[in-house]
Design an enzyme around this catalytic site. Structure first.
Site, mmCIF file in Angstrom:
data_model
loop_
_atom_site.group_PDB
_atom_site.id
_atom_site.type_symbol
_atom_site.label_atom_id
_atom_site.label_comp_id
_atom_site.label_asym_id
_atom_site.label_seq_id
_atom_site.Cartn_x
_atom_site.Cartn_y
_atom_site.Cartn_z
ATOM 1 N N ARG A 64 13.201 8.065 38.392
ATOM 2 C CA ARG A 64 13.696 7.292 37.092
ATOM 3 C C ARG A 64 14.937 7.882 36.684
ATOM 4 O O ARG A 64 15.865 7.275 36.212
ATOM 5 C CB ARG A 64 12.557 7.468 36.020
ATOM 6 N N PHE B 222 3.438 -2.362 32.501
ATOM 7 C CA PHE B 222 3.860 -3.364 31.558
ATOM 8 C C PHE B 222 4.745 -4.302 32.135
ATOM 9 O O PHE B 222 5.011 -5.459 31.637
ATOM 10 C CB PHE B 222 4.607 -2.636 30.108
ATOM 11 N N ARG C 157 7.885 9.033 37.355
ATOM 12 C CA ARG C 157 8.208 9.999 36.221
ATOM 13 C C ARG C 157 8.309 11.449 36.776
ATOM 14 O O ARG C 157 9.206 12.235 36.291
ATOM 15 C CB ARG C 157 7.081 9.794 34.996
ATOM 16 N N GLU D 206 7.349 -7.208 26.282
ATOM 17 C CA GLU D 206 7.789 -7.248 27.658
ATOM 18 C C GLU D 206 8.008 -8.996 28.250
ATOM 19 O O GLU D 206 8.717 -9.198 28.859
ATOM 20 C CB GLU D 206 6.828 -6.574 28.448
ATOM 21 N N ASP E 55 -0.745 10.841 30.144
ATOM 22 C CA ASP E 55 -0.738 9.578 29.433
ATOM 23 C C ASP E 55 -2.026 8.878 29.749
ATOM 24 O O ASP E 55 -2.516 8.376 29.185
ATOM 25 C CB ASP E 55 0.501 8.666 29.715
#
Lengths: 277, 308
Positions: B7, B80, B164, B55, B114
């Protein structure tokens, strides 16, 4: 064009809508007829367009967010010279370029592929944003159904358009009060819509969507409006122009049979005579 | 070995691209600090469009922008983008074959703490089914940057999958990236390991462990899931006796499935798919999750030994 000339053109376009849906054997006459007057005004009076070069970069853009009213758009485009009127006979036919819902890659004059409700308005917003980023004068118009306002994406798009001051965008709501399963109130009412659009920072104008004087004034006012997008809530009649289709839920997505076709055409031809006088 | 999250590489690549291509615009859905499009925003604030937490609209806005000649890179988490906005990507972007690049970060279970709602293990499957969509899952910093450039140069919709988790840099400067072209990392004669994304480094580790057992593995990086490098796949079928696919994605619809779909009925070999086994993830550190879900090099090494 004078109002009477616009009315005559609109009448011709209505006949083409009915004929093409009859020939196709399926399609959406109700919501096509309700937007015919507005669409005629947009393409014959309001928008800066170039039918001889449909991809002209200077052109204004139109997105039919309620894509199922494609027969109305196609009939307007054909009568405006984007393609031969004979093509209307190939609506929804295998191998033809007039898809059941608008498709931008193969149909001259279609600026965006639409059909899945709620999505066209976002694309229109993107176009308007692009012109703003580049300080260009192009304007963007989009027509939504009132039932379409039940899609959450419509409000995402409106919020974004208001927040980004897209005053080059005009969102038109075809307020005919009917959707597939019943009246808007029966199904899942988004009303009151005027207040909703205002709260999303839009300039809202409510008009009679079949009165060319009202339509003309609304688009004039939209051009003068600065800093926020304009929403034209056009009160319309589903099936407008064909007495037995008017305000009838059953004509949302049904093709006329041979007898209904001749009745409708006869009625419209009689009306045309009045405008010709 | 130096590590960097893809990323981060994406964010940096966008900045370079922004300097050379004035028609590149970047859209984000209130995640610019996480997706790293904030780097582009800092350099080109007018060309960075924050669409907020919406989105579906963001994808449509990108579609509209592209019809006027802009080249939008649209970013949010994989969940998303490919998940929530699947239909907008299908109908507003891919059906008209618009020049929109969907750059999704935080793909796979390596998202970590998460938890399952944010760990998208289905995005490759979803994006692969869309006609005309190019799907790219880069392995490291160098490949990620090259992929961004290649996506920009390609005319049409592209789905880019970034992570990530910082990952080791395995490619070297001067690396040549070509959409749809696999990368042969190591020749081998016994088995072929085909990996994508973060699993490429792990595939190399596994091959070293296997080497100690006298198993000579051919290692391939398929950074492009669609179109798949059919030629390199056929070559492996001819050179080794079976194939193991490694992906940080569901074994349903991802790399393993793509490899199976691409098999020539007259030239087949056994294919063992290693990935997430039809389950959701959970909270935890990425390394712990890789261990628990069978994606660590040790777990994969053991699995391969058992299967052989």
């Amino acid at each position: 064009m004078e109002n009477s000339e616009l009315a005559l053109m609109s009448n011709k376009i209505r006949q083409d809508i009915i004929k093409s849906i009859h020939k196709a054997g399926s399609g959406h006459p109700g919501g096509s007829l309700s937007i015919t007057d507005i669409l005629t005004y947009l393409y014959f009076e309001e928008m800066l367009i170039n039918p001889f070069n449909p991809n002209d970069l200077l052109r204004d853009r139109f997105v039919l967010s309620k894509g199922h009213a494609a027969p109305a758009l196609y009939s307007v485009l054909a009568n405006r010279g984007y393609f031969k009127p004979g093509e209307l006979q190939n609506l929804r036919k295998l191998g033809g370029f007039l898809q059941g819902h608008p498709e931008m890659k193969h149909t001259p004059g279609v600026d965006m592929s639409t059909g899945s409700l709620g999505q066209g308005i976002s694309a229109a917003v993107g176009m308007a944003l692009s012109f703003k980023l580049d300080n260009k004068e192009n304007r963007v118009y989009t027509i939504l159904g009132d039932g379409e306002l039940e899609e959450g994406q419509v409000w995402e798009a409106t919020m974004f358009a208001g927040n980004n001051h897209l005053d080059n965008l005009v969102i038109i709501v075809d307020n005919n009060n009917l959707q597939i399963d019943g009246t808007i109130q029966d199904v899942n009412s988004p009303y009151p819509i005027e207040e909703k659009f205002k709260s999303f920072r839009c300039n809202v104008i409510e008009i009679d969507g079949h009165c060319f004087t009202s339509i003309r004034n609304a688009f004039k006012q939209a051009r003068q409006n600065k800093g926020v997008p304009t929403v034209v809530i056009a009160n319309t009649v589903k099936g407008k122009g064909v007495s037995f289709m008017e305000d009838q839920l059953s004509w949302h997505g049904t093709a006329p049979n041979d007898q209904q076709l001749s009745l409708a055409i006869q009625e419209l031809q009689e009306e045309a005579l009045l405008w010709q006088k | 070995m130096a590590k960097i999250a893809t990323r981060e590489s994406y964010g940096q690549a966008l900045v370079s691209l922004g300097h050379e291509a004035k028609n590149v615009v970047v859209l984000d859905a209130d995640l610019s600090v996480a997706t790293k499009t904030c780097l582009f925003r800092k350099e080109f604030p007018k060309r960075h469009i924050n669409c907020g937490i919406a989105e579906a609209n963001m994808i449509g806005v990108a579609a509209g922008l592209s019809t006027t000649g802009k080249i939008p890179f649209v970013s949010t988490f994989a969940m998303f983008a490919a998940g929530r906005a699947y239909e907008q990507i299908r109908n507003s972007v891919a059906y008209p074959h618009l020049n929109v690049k969907i750059a999704a970060t935080h793909a796979g279970i390596s998202v970590g703490p998460d938890g399952a709602t944010h760990q998208c293990n289905e995005d490759i499957a979803l994006m692969r089914t869309i006609p005309g969509m190019v799907v790219i899952n880069p392995a490291d910093d160098i490949e990620a940057k090259a992929a961004v450039k290649a996506a920009y140069e390609y005319e049409g919709p592209v789905y880019l999958r970034f992570s990530r988790l910082p990952s080791p840099i395995i490619n070297t400067e001067g690396y040549q990236f070509q959409i749809g072209k696999g990368v042969l990392l190591k020749e081998g004669t016994d088995i072929t390991i085909i990996a994508t994304g973060l699993m490429v480094f792990i595939a190399l580790e596994v091959s070293h462990l296997l080497e100690l057992q006298g198993i000579n593995a051919r290692v391939i990086n398929f950074h492009t899931l669609k179109p798949l490098d059919h030629h390199m796949l056929q070559e492996s079928i001819e050179k080794t006796k079976c194939i193991f696919t490694l992906e940080e994605h569901s074994i349903i619809g991802g790399l393993g499935s793509a490899v199976l779909e691409s098999m020539n009925p007259n030239n087949m070999c056994p294919v063992h798919r290693i990935g997430i086994e039809d389950s959701f993830g959970e909270s935890g550190d990425a390394e712990e999750l890789f261990e628990k879900y069978g994606l660590s090099s040790n777990k994969i090494y053991e699995k391969i030994l058992n299967l052989l």
